[in-house]
Enzyme design. Structure first.
Site, mmCIF file in Angstrom:
data_model
loop_
_atom_site.group_PDB
_atom_site.id
_atom_site.type_symbol
_atom_site.label_atom_id
_atom_site.label_comp_id
_atom_site.label_asym_id
_atom_site.label_seq_id
_atom_site.Cartn_x
_atom_site.Cartn_y
_atom_site.Cartn_z
ATOM 1 C CG ASP A 52 8.009 -47.214 64.401
ATOM 2 O OD1 ASP A 52 7.747 -46.288 63.624
ATOM 3 O OD2 ASP A 52 7.172 -47.691 65.199
ATOM 4 C CB ILE A 53 7.692 -47.620 69.852
ATOM 5 C CG1 ILE A 53 7.700 -48.179 71.264
ATOM 6 C CG2 ILE A 53 6.301 -47.191 69.432
ATOM 7 C CD1 ILE A 53 7.384 -47.107 72.312
ATOM 8 C CB VAL B 203 4.999 -38.310 65.319
ATOM 9 C CG1 VAL B 203 5.955 -37.407 66.078
ATOM 10 C CG2 VAL B 203 4.544 -39.485 66.200
ATOM 11 C CG HIS C 257 8.818 -39.281 61.273
ATOM 12 N ND1 HIS C 257 7.872 -38.365 61.681
ATOM 13 C CD2 HIS C 257 8.128 -40.413 60.964
ATOM 14 C CE1 HIS C 257 6.672 -38.918 61.619
ATOM 15 N NE2 HIS C 257 6.799 -40.162 61.184
ATOM 16 C CG HIS D 19 8.136 -44.416 58.496
ATOM 17 N ND1 HIS D 19 7.684 -45.125 59.581
ATOM 18 C CD2 HIS D 19 7.426 -43.256 58.495
ATOM 19 C CE1 HIS D 19 6.735 -44.448 60.203
ATOM 20 N NE2 HIS D 19 6.555 -43.299 59.558
HETATM 21 P P1 AMP Z 1 3.893 -41.472 61.323
HETATM 22 O O1 AMP Z 1 2.635 -42.187 60.956
HETATM 23 O O2 AMP Z 1 4.777 -41.290 60.118
HETATM 24 O O3 AMP Z 1 3.662 -40.192 62.084
HETATM 25 O O4 AMP Z 1 4.670 -42.485 62.224
HETATM 26 C C1 AMP Z 1 5.047 -42.258 63.543
HETATM 27 C C2 AMP Z 1 5.766 -43.496 63.971
HETATM 28 O O5 AMP Z 1 6.367 -43.208 65.229
HETATM 29 C C3 AMP Z 1 4.886 -44.723 64.177
HETATM 30 O O6 AMP Z 1 5.353 -45.771 63.333
HETATM 31 C C4 AMP Z 1 5.028 -45.059 65.660
HETATM 32 O O7 AMP Z 1 5.064 -46.447 65.905
HETATM 33 C C5 AMP Z 1 6.349 -44.379 65.997
HETATM 34 N N1 AMP Z 1 6.489 -43.945 67.393
HETATM 35 C C6 AMP Z 1 5.601 -43.251 68.140
HETATM 36 N N2 AMP Z 1 6.093 -43.008 69.369
HETATM 37 C C7 AMP Z 1 7.333 -43.562 69.386
HETATM 38 C C8 AMP Z 1 8.353 -43.653 70.361
HETATM 39 N N3 AMP Z 1 8.206 -43.132 71.587
HETATM 40 N N4 AMP Z 1 9.502 -44.308 70.051
HETATM 41 C C9 AMP Z 1 9.659 -44.854 68.828
HETATM 42 N N5 AMP Z 1 8.743 -44.791 67.853
HETATM 43 C C10 AMP Z 1 7.592 -44.163 68.124
#
Ligand code: AMP
Length: 111
Positions: free
Chosen positions: A31-32, A98, A102, A104
């Site tokens: 995760d970024i 997103v 996915h 976590h």
């Molecule tokens: P969610 O709230 O479950 O949709 O979490 C999306 C997660 O994706 C967040 O924790 C972000 O920090 C992570 N994220 C967004 N863009 C990227 C990326 N390009 N690379 C890695 N993680 C990302």
């Protein structure tokens, strides 16, 4: 077809990510914006397995959460991580940003 997201681009290697695991069905990357020493995201790769959210599960995609959880469990075992938290954010009200399903994976242990 669902709306394309950054995770589609990561899966297709069109966007950079720190990929820590990949097989034919699942990819995991860091995760970024990590919320723990290890914070990974497990995503399905096959087009038929890619849905926006747990809220969109159907009989055809009911196996996907299990696939992600099983892969995360095997990953943790192989990497010697014995304590971790697994979370799905569901919908905007559940903190989802997103809309590409996915899982976590958070651990206080470093990779
Ligand atoms: P969610 O709230 O479950 O949709 O979490 C999306 C997660 O994706 C967040 O924790 C972000 O920090 C992570 N994220 C967004 N863009 C990227 C990326 N390009 N690379 C890695 N993680 C990302």
């Amino acid at each position: 077809m669902i709306e394309r997201t950054i995770f589609h681009d990561i899966r297709d290697k069109k966007a950079a990510a720190d990929i820590v695991y990949e097989d034919e069905e699942v990819m995991a990357f860091k995760d970024i914006n990590p919320a723990a020493p290890t914070h990974l995201l497990f995503i399905p790769k096959k087009e038929n397995d890619v849905i926006p959210s747990i809220a969109d599960l159907t009989d055809e995609t009911a196996h996907v959460p299990g696939l992600l959880i099983r892969t995360a469990q095997q990953f943790a075992k192989n990497r010697g991580i014995d304590g971790y938290r697994l979370t799905f954010h569901v919908g905007r009200g559940g903190g989802q940003m997103v809309f590409y399903i996915h899982l976590h994976f958070l651990s206080q242990q470093s990779l």
